[in-house]
Motif scaffolding. Sequence first.
Motif, PDB file in Angstrom:
ATOM      1  N   HIS A 103      10.128   5.154  -1.154  1.00  0.00           N
ATOM      2  CA  HIS A 103      10.020   3.705  -0.746  1.00  0.00           C
ATOM      3  C   HIS A 103      11.011   3.644   0.654  1.00  0.00           C
ATOM      4  O   HIS A 103      11.869   2.599   0.780  1.00  0.00           O
ATOM      5  CB  HIS A 103      10.502   2.907  -1.634  1.00  0.00           C
ATOM      6  N   TYR A 104      10.942   4.586   1.432  1.00  0.00           N
ATOM      7  CA  TYR A 104      11.831   4.750   2.482  1.00  0.00           C
ATOM      8  C   TYR A 104      11.915   3.487   3.407  1.00  0.00           C
ATOM      9  O   TYR A 104      12.961   3.063   3.789  1.00  0.00           O
ATOM     10  CB  TYR A 104      11.636   6.206   3.258  1.00  0.00           C
ATOM     11  N   VAL A 105      10.615   3.115   3.721  1.00  0.00           N
ATOM     12  CA  VAL A 105      10.649   2.161   4.786  1.00  0.00           C
ATOM     13  C   VAL A 105      11.064   0.949   4.364  1.00  0.00           C
ATOM     14  O   VAL A 105      11.929  -0.053   4.825  1.00  0.00           O
ATOM     15  CB  VAL A 105       9.387   2.121   5.152  1.00  0.00           C
ATOM     16  N   ASP A 106      10.642   0.594   3.069  1.00  0.00           N
ATOM     17  CA  ASP A 106      11.143  -0.686   2.274  1.00  0.00           C
ATOM     18  C   ASP A 106      12.522  -0.848   2.179  1.00  0.00           C
ATOM     19  O   ASP A 106      13.136  -1.847   2.216  1.00  0.00           O
ATOM     20  CB  ASP A 106      10.541  -0.694   0.972  1.00  0.00           C
ATOM     21  N   PHE A 107      13.110   0.356   1.555  1.00  0.00           N
ATOM     22  CA  PHE A 107      14.799   0.424   1.325  1.00  0.00           C
ATOM     23  C   PHE A 107      15.399   0.194   2.582  1.00  0.00           C
ATOM     24  O   PHE A 107      16.480  -0.425   2.841  1.00  0.00           O
ATOM     25  CB  PHE A 107      15.037   1.605   0.813  1.00  0.00           C
ATOM     26  N   GLN A 108      15.001   0.980   3.796  1.00  0.00           N
ATOM     27  CA  GLN A 108      15.699   0.651   5.116  1.00  0.00           C
ATOM     28  C   GLN A 108      15.571  -0.513   5.686  1.00  0.00           C
ATOM     29  O   GLN A 108      16.777  -1.149   6.159  1.00  0.00           O
ATOM     30  CB  GLN A 108      15.115   1.593   6.186  1.00  0.00           C
ATOM     31  N   MET A 129       0.639  -1.156   0.012  1.00  0.00           N
ATOM     32  CA  MET A 129       0.113  -0.066   0.055  1.00  0.00           C
ATOM     33  C   MET A 129       1.096   1.177  -0.015  1.00  0.00           C
ATOM     34  O   MET A 129       1.868   1.134   0.615  1.00  0.00           O
ATOM     35  CB  MET A 129      -1.049  -0.036   1.212  1.00  0.00           C
ATOM     36  N   TYR A 130       0.441   2.325  -0.744  1.00  0.00           N
ATOM     37  CA  TYR A 130       1.084   3.278  -0.752  1.00  0.00           C
ATOM     38  C   TYR A 130       0.304   4.661  -0.128  1.00  0.00           C
ATOM     39  O   TYR A 130      -0.916   4.687  -0.447  1.00  0.00           O
ATOM     40  CB  TYR A 130       1.368   3.885  -2.129  1.00  0.00           C
ATOM     41  N   VAL A 131       0.963   5.490   0.628  1.00  0.00           N
ATOM     42  CA  VAL A 131       0.227   6.550   1.442  1.00  0.00           C
ATOM     43  C   VAL A 131       0.706   7.800   0.748  1.00  0.00           C
ATOM     44  O   VAL A 131       1.962   7.746   0.361  1.00  0.00           O
ATOM     45  CB  VAL A 131       0.414   6.525   2.944  1.00  0.00           C
ATOM     46  N   ALA A 132       0.119   8.805   0.835  1.00  0.00           N
ATOM     47  CA  ALA A 132       0.319  10.224   0.413  1.00  0.00           C
ATOM     48  C   ALA A 132       1.385  10.915   1.484  1.00  0.00           C
ATOM     49  O   ALA A 132       1.529  10.282   2.700  1.00  0.00           O
ATOM     50  CB  ALA A 132      -0.752  11.097   0.560  1.00  0.00           C
ATOM     51  N   VAL A 133       2.535  11.268   0.922  1.00  0.00           N
ATOM     52  CA  VAL A 133       3.556  12.034   2.021  1.00  0.00           C
ATOM     53  C   VAL A 133       3.269  13.439   2.010  1.00  0.00           C
ATOM     54  O   VAL A 133       2.842  14.090   1.127  1.00  0.00           O
ATOM     55  CB  VAL A 133       4.851  11.778   0.894  1.00  0.00           C
TER      56      VAL A 133
END
Length: 369
Positions: A335-340, A1-5
């Motif tokens: 994709h900050y969380v996924d990449f971390q 799921m993608y949420v608005a930044v």
Amino acid sequence: MYVAVKGGEAAIDNAHRLLADRRRGDRSVPALTLDQIAEQLALGVDRVMSEGSLYDRRLAALAIKQARGDLIEAVFLVRAYRTTLPRFGYAEPVDTGAMLIERRVSACYKDLPGGQLLGPTFDYTHRLLDEELDGDAEVGPGRLRMGAEEPVSRIADILGAEGLIEEDLDPSPLDEPGDINQTPMEFPLSRAMRLQSLSRGDEGFLLALGYSTQRGYARSHPFAGEIRIGEVEVEVCSPELGFAVPVGRVQLTECQMVNQFKGSAKAPPQFTRGYGLIFGQSERKAMAMALCDRALRAEELGEDIVAPPQDQEFVISHCDNVQATGFVEHLKLPHYVDFQAELGLVRSMRAEHAEPRDESLPDMKEAAE
């Protein structure tokens, strides 16, 4: 799921302003009008109408202007607008045999009833840049209008009269052809729904697949039976009147590919068909569509499925450029969380890999042996 930044509204507003500024370009150069785009960039307009699945030259020209010439972005804009339009009915099937043709060529017959009409084509140009166009020189006293004055018969009808090509069976009036805009896509698809998907599929993708069928990836040996470009009447049945009435004319490109077929237990040796029909003038797209249509009929004709163009799930699932663009370009989103998470995993694995191994322990591979 993608949420608005959140928190970047000001930056996004500035990006929009910068885009509008770059779209306009140098203010000393006159702005493009929609009439200029529709009349002088007509083939780009036709592609946007075809892949946007909406026949409206003005809206396609507007989308091209708004997209700064990015035709896939323009297709996306037209598709988005199309979803806001009410559906008030269905047109009757158009009769391409009654088309008033502007261009008609066949690679099967030199002398054919109605003749060959070269029409407006790049086929015989020398592909040399014309410096005179820099001055926008006018050609002749006005716009030329040429074409057949009466409908002409189709090549497939000539072959059909001798029984040399498979019959083009008309569907039963009770058979619904399906609508890819209203019906969720479930494989296997009917040929009607495959043709709908191919008609608005990306020209480049279909061109590559069609080319691959000619290079041995589907054992396709086609002849261009006929390519015709012209206008047809669109009719809608009026419940009040009880019969169909014309509501306008549209320009179409139709291609019938003629393919070799050795026959099967159910059918004698004969030619088979590949079919392409799209809005506007784009015979390259119509030809590619016809090649892909014939390849996708492999199972129906008892042929082995050995190449991607024969796999309908592969072709139909990937031919839509709006869908493809969305999936590719979503990689630009955060994709900050996924990449971390991936970064932590790689660091952990590298640390494990760097630890010195205790030589006193048996090697697991040797122990297994």
